[in-house]
Design a protein around this motif. Sequence first.
Motif, PDB file in Angstrom:
ATOM      1  N   SER A  22      -8.735  -5.179   0.465  1.00 40.59           N
ATOM      2  CA  SER A  22      -9.153  -5.219  -1.085  1.00 40.59           C
ATOM      3  C   SER A  22      -7.968  -5.958  -1.684  1.00 40.59           C
ATOM      4  O   SER A  22      -6.961  -6.048  -1.177  1.00 40.59           O
ATOM      5  CB  SER A  22      -9.460  -3.685  -1.491  1.00 40.59           C
ATOM      6  N   LEU A  23      -8.502  -5.991  -2.945  1.00 39.43           N
ATOM      7  CA  LEU A  23      -7.283  -6.636  -3.828  1.00 39.43           C
ATOM      8  C   LEU A  23      -6.351  -5.554  -4.224  1.00 39.43           C
ATOM      9  O   LEU A  23      -5.120  -5.800  -4.378  1.00 39.43           O
ATOM     10  CB  LEU A  23      -8.059  -7.267  -5.164  1.00 39.43           C
ATOM     11  N   GLU A  24      -6.962  -4.387  -4.344  1.00 43.93           N
ATOM     12  CA  GLU A  24      -5.734  -3.141  -4.542  1.00 43.93           C
ATOM     13  C   GLU A  24      -4.955  -3.049  -3.318  1.00 43.93           C
ATOM     14  O   GLU A  24      -3.845  -2.936  -3.541  1.00 43.93           O
ATOM     15  CB  GLU A  24      -6.578  -1.913  -4.809  1.00 43.93           C
ATOM     16  N   GLY A  25      -5.484  -3.204  -1.985  1.00 41.95           N
ATOM     17  CA  GLY A  25      -4.653  -3.326  -0.910  1.00 41.95           C
ATOM     18  C   GLY A  25      -3.560  -4.105  -0.975  1.00 41.95           C
ATOM     19  O   GLY A  25      -2.415  -4.161  -0.576  1.00 41.95           O
ATOM     20  N   ALA A  26      -4.046  -5.592  -1.355  1.00 46.21           N
ATOM     21  CA  ALA A  26      -3.159  -6.525  -1.424  1.00 46.21           C
ATOM     22  C   ALA A  26      -2.090  -6.353  -2.363  1.00 46.21           C
ATOM     23  O   ALA A  26      -1.092  -6.714  -2.085  1.00 46.21           O
ATOM     24  CB  ALA A  26      -3.980  -7.807  -1.604  1.00 46.21           C
ATOM     25  N   GLN A  27      -2.513  -5.860  -3.524  1.00 41.54           N
ATOM     26  CA  GLN A  27      -1.275  -5.398  -4.613  1.00 41.54           C
ATOM     27  C   GLN A  27      -0.273  -4.704  -3.805  1.00 41.54           C
ATOM     28  O   GLN A  27       0.929  -4.573  -4.250  1.00 41.54           O
ATOM     29  CB  GLN A  27      -1.972  -5.137  -5.736  1.00 41.54           C
ATOM     30  N   LEU A  28      -0.615  -3.598  -3.290  1.00 44.51           N
ATOM     31  CA  LEU A  28       0.176  -2.703  -2.807  1.00 44.51           C
ATOM     32  C   LEU A  28       0.960  -3.165  -1.467  1.00 44.51           C
ATOM     33  O   LEU A  28       2.080  -2.998  -1.489  1.00 44.51           O
ATOM     34  CB  LEU A  28      -0.679  -1.366  -1.955  1.00 44.51           C
ATOM     35  N   GLU A  29       0.406  -3.962  -0.601  1.00 43.11           N
ATOM     36  CA  GLU A  29       1.141  -4.747   0.203  1.00 43.11           C
ATOM     37  C   GLU A  29       2.296  -5.570  -0.171  1.00 43.11           C
ATOM     38  O   GLU A  29       3.381  -5.654   0.142  1.00 43.11           O
ATOM     39  CB  GLU A  29       0.194  -5.701   1.117  1.00 43.11           C
ATOM     40  N   VAL A  30       1.887  -6.239  -1.355  1.00 47.76           N
ATOM     41  CA  VAL A  30       3.148  -7.201  -1.965  1.00 47.76           C
ATOM     42  C   VAL A  30       4.067  -6.317  -2.777  1.00 47.76           C
ATOM     43  O   VAL A  30       5.199  -6.452  -2.524  1.00 47.76           O
ATOM     44  CB  VAL A  30       2.208  -8.343  -2.931  1.00 47.76           C
ATOM     45  N   ASP A  31       3.731  -5.140  -3.221  1.00 56.70           N
ATOM     46  CA  ASP A  31       4.700  -4.436  -3.775  1.00 56.70           C
ATOM     47  C   ASP A  31       5.602  -3.777  -2.750  1.00 56.70           C
ATOM     48  O   ASP A  31       6.765  -3.763  -2.731  1.00 56.70           O
ATOM     49  CB  ASP A  31       3.953  -3.236  -4.663  1.00 56.70           C
ATOM     50  N   ASN A  32       5.046  -3.333  -1.558  1.00 53.65           N
ATOM     51  CA  ASN A  32       5.601  -2.720  -0.514  1.00 53.65           C
ATOM     52  C   ASN A  32       6.725  -3.871  -0.018  1.00 53.65           C
ATOM     53  O   ASN A  32       7.733  -3.847   0.417  1.00 53.65           O
ATOM     54  CB  ASN A  32       4.905  -2.486   0.524  1.00 53.65           C
ATOM     55  N   TRP A  33       6.415  -5.352   0.264  1.00 52.51           N
ATOM     56  CA  TRP A  33       7.276  -6.380   0.566  1.00 52.51           C
ATOM     57  C   TRP A  33       8.154  -6.537  -0.402  1.00 52.51           C
ATOM     58  O   TRP A  33       9.403  -6.685   0.303  1.00 52.51           O
ATOM     59  CB  TRP A  33       6.147  -7.678   0.631  1.00 52.51           C
TER      60      TRP A  33
END
Length: 108
Positions: A2-13
């Motif tokens: 999801s886009l929410e998941g993608a935002q979280l992945e980027v934040d974690n990165w």
Amino acid sequence: MSLEGAQLEVDNWIKEHGVRYFNELTNMAQLTEEVGEVARIIARRYGEQSEKESDKGKDLGEELADVLFVVLCLANQTGVNLQEAFDKKLKLKSERDHDRHHSNKKLK
């Protein structure tokens, strides 16, 4: 994802590999640069300009992913939930544009 998941992945990165987010103006400049790279590929590969030898190895998917990454960064640092924003926009476009596009003689 999801886009929410993608935002979280980027934040974690960013937290794991980056020092911090670039500021919003720097990211806007980066986004403009990345969109320009996408435009160059599209113009030369699918448009009327000839593709230079140095451009032939460029990966459109990679460049689009660069655009998405920076958009996700901007959303994160400005507090935008892209999933909510995208869902809202898709609903609006579906309601507003359904008949409009079906009635467009240019698209037939």
